[in-house]
Design a protein around this motif. Structure first.
Motif: not given
Length: 361
Positions: A155, A147-148, A159, A143-144, A162-163
């Motif tokens: 984006r 997002i990156e 975010v 997930r990280v 997946y928050a």
């Protein structure tokens, strides 16, 4: 219609006599609170005897009694974040010994271990850690990275998507995984609301950065009350400067008698902050400060310019120096009792010389 227009012109609004008439404080529009800035010297006063997150929450609660907490910042070098307190080391040793007993079957937990992400139960702590690393840590890493790699609106959508899952993973990881460095001091303080700033390993680097930040806050007038968590006597000069600028100063430390506590307006110990005793005593302290402010406003100080303006406004701009006198003593035409005109001998401040020739200058 023309008559209505004339009526609007003739109708004048009541004038505003002062600036305070526009600031009416009520329940819907309360009076603004004092802003409080909290500065924590982690090199000198780390939360060794208490969990970092609990200490940060207790500190914020105590500081909020003095007003609105607008800033909370902590400074430390690399050693403060890599150091592990003795209490944490003992807990890790006990956990390691218990894992070995559970692995050999000599010990069995009374309550199974639950995974904080998928609620799966385990009867060995090592199996829980292995499950968490293999499945949930890998999923969170994906997930990280996703997002990156995204940009723009995509984006933002990722975010938001997946928050909740990432927050659930972070809460579970705090109880399962052991931090790779130190004992998670920076992460726990950040979770408690502090801005953690690392400085270099030079001597007194954290103290210099903390002093500069405190002076900068005073210069910009971003706070009316400063709370310092430290026992370092080197901050006494900064506290003196804060008092000269009419700021409230509060010190939290373990030393019962120190230079900082003699300089500050109020001083508390860590034990008083954690037990909540400081919050109970704050009401008395704030009441004394409020009474002192009222007395300071009532003190009279002579200002020649202001007094002159008040005198002119009271007398309409003209001073009356006339004296009441009898008509028999002074003649209006400028003649004295013997009928001689006053002022023939010259001005009253000029004196005749001994020969009587003329005025002596």
């Amino acid at each position: 219609m023309f008559s209505r227009f004339l009526h609007r012109i003739r109708t004048s609004k009541p004038p505003i006599t002062s600036l305070y008439s526009t600031r009416c404080y009520s329940s819907t529009n309360p009076k603004p609170q004092n802003r409080v800035a909290v500065f924590w010297d982690l090199d000198n006063k780390p939360p060794a005897s208490h969990p970092p997150h609990d200490a940060a929450v207790k500190l914020r609660t105590a500081a909020s009694s003095f007003g609105h907490v607008s800033l909370m910042v902590a400074y430390a070098n690399r050693h403060a974040f890599t150091h592990v307190p003795s209490q944490v080391r003992e807990e890790r040793k006990e956990r390691k010994l218990l894992n070995q007993l559970e692995k050999t079957g000599l010990a069995k937990p009374a309550v199974p271990y639950f995974c904080g992400v998928c609620d799966r139960r385990f009867y060995a702590h090592e199996k829980l850690v292995a499950h968490f690393r293999q499945i949930h840590e890998t999923e969170n890493g994906k997930r990280v990275r996703q997002i990156e790699s995204a940009k723009g609106a995509r984006r933002v959508r990722l975010v938001a998507k997946y928050a909740m899952k990432m927050e659930k993973y972070r809460r579970a990881a705090r109880n399962v995984l052991t931090p790779k460095e130190g004992y998670g001091l920076a992460e726990e303080l950040t979770r408690g609301g502090f801005r953690v700033r690392r400085v270099g390993d030079e001597p007194e680097a954290a103290d210099r950065a903390l002093k500069e930040h405190m002076v900068d806050v005073m210069d910009k007038r971003e706070a009316e009350c400063l709370v310092l968590v430290s026992d370092d006597s080197g901050f006494a000069e900064v506290l003196w400067e804060a008092k000269e600028r009419c700021l409230r100063t509060v010190v939290i430390g373990d030393l019962s008698e120190g230079k900082l506590k003699r300089v500050a307006d109020v001083a508390y110990s860590w034990k008083e902050v954690v037990m909540g005793k400081a919050k109970k005593e704050v009401e008395k302290v704030v009441g004394k400060w409020r009474d002192r402010d009222v007395l300071k406003k009532l003190e009279w100080s002579y200002d020649p310019v202001l007094e002159k303006e008040r005198g002119l406004s009271c007398c309409g701009g003209d001073w009356d120096y006339g004296f009441d006198s009898d008509d028999d003593d002074v003649d209006v035409d400028g003649e004295g009792e013997n009928g001689n005109e006053m002022g023939d001998g010259g001005d009253w401040w000029e004196m005749d010389d001994e020969d009587g020739v003329g005025p002596c200058r």
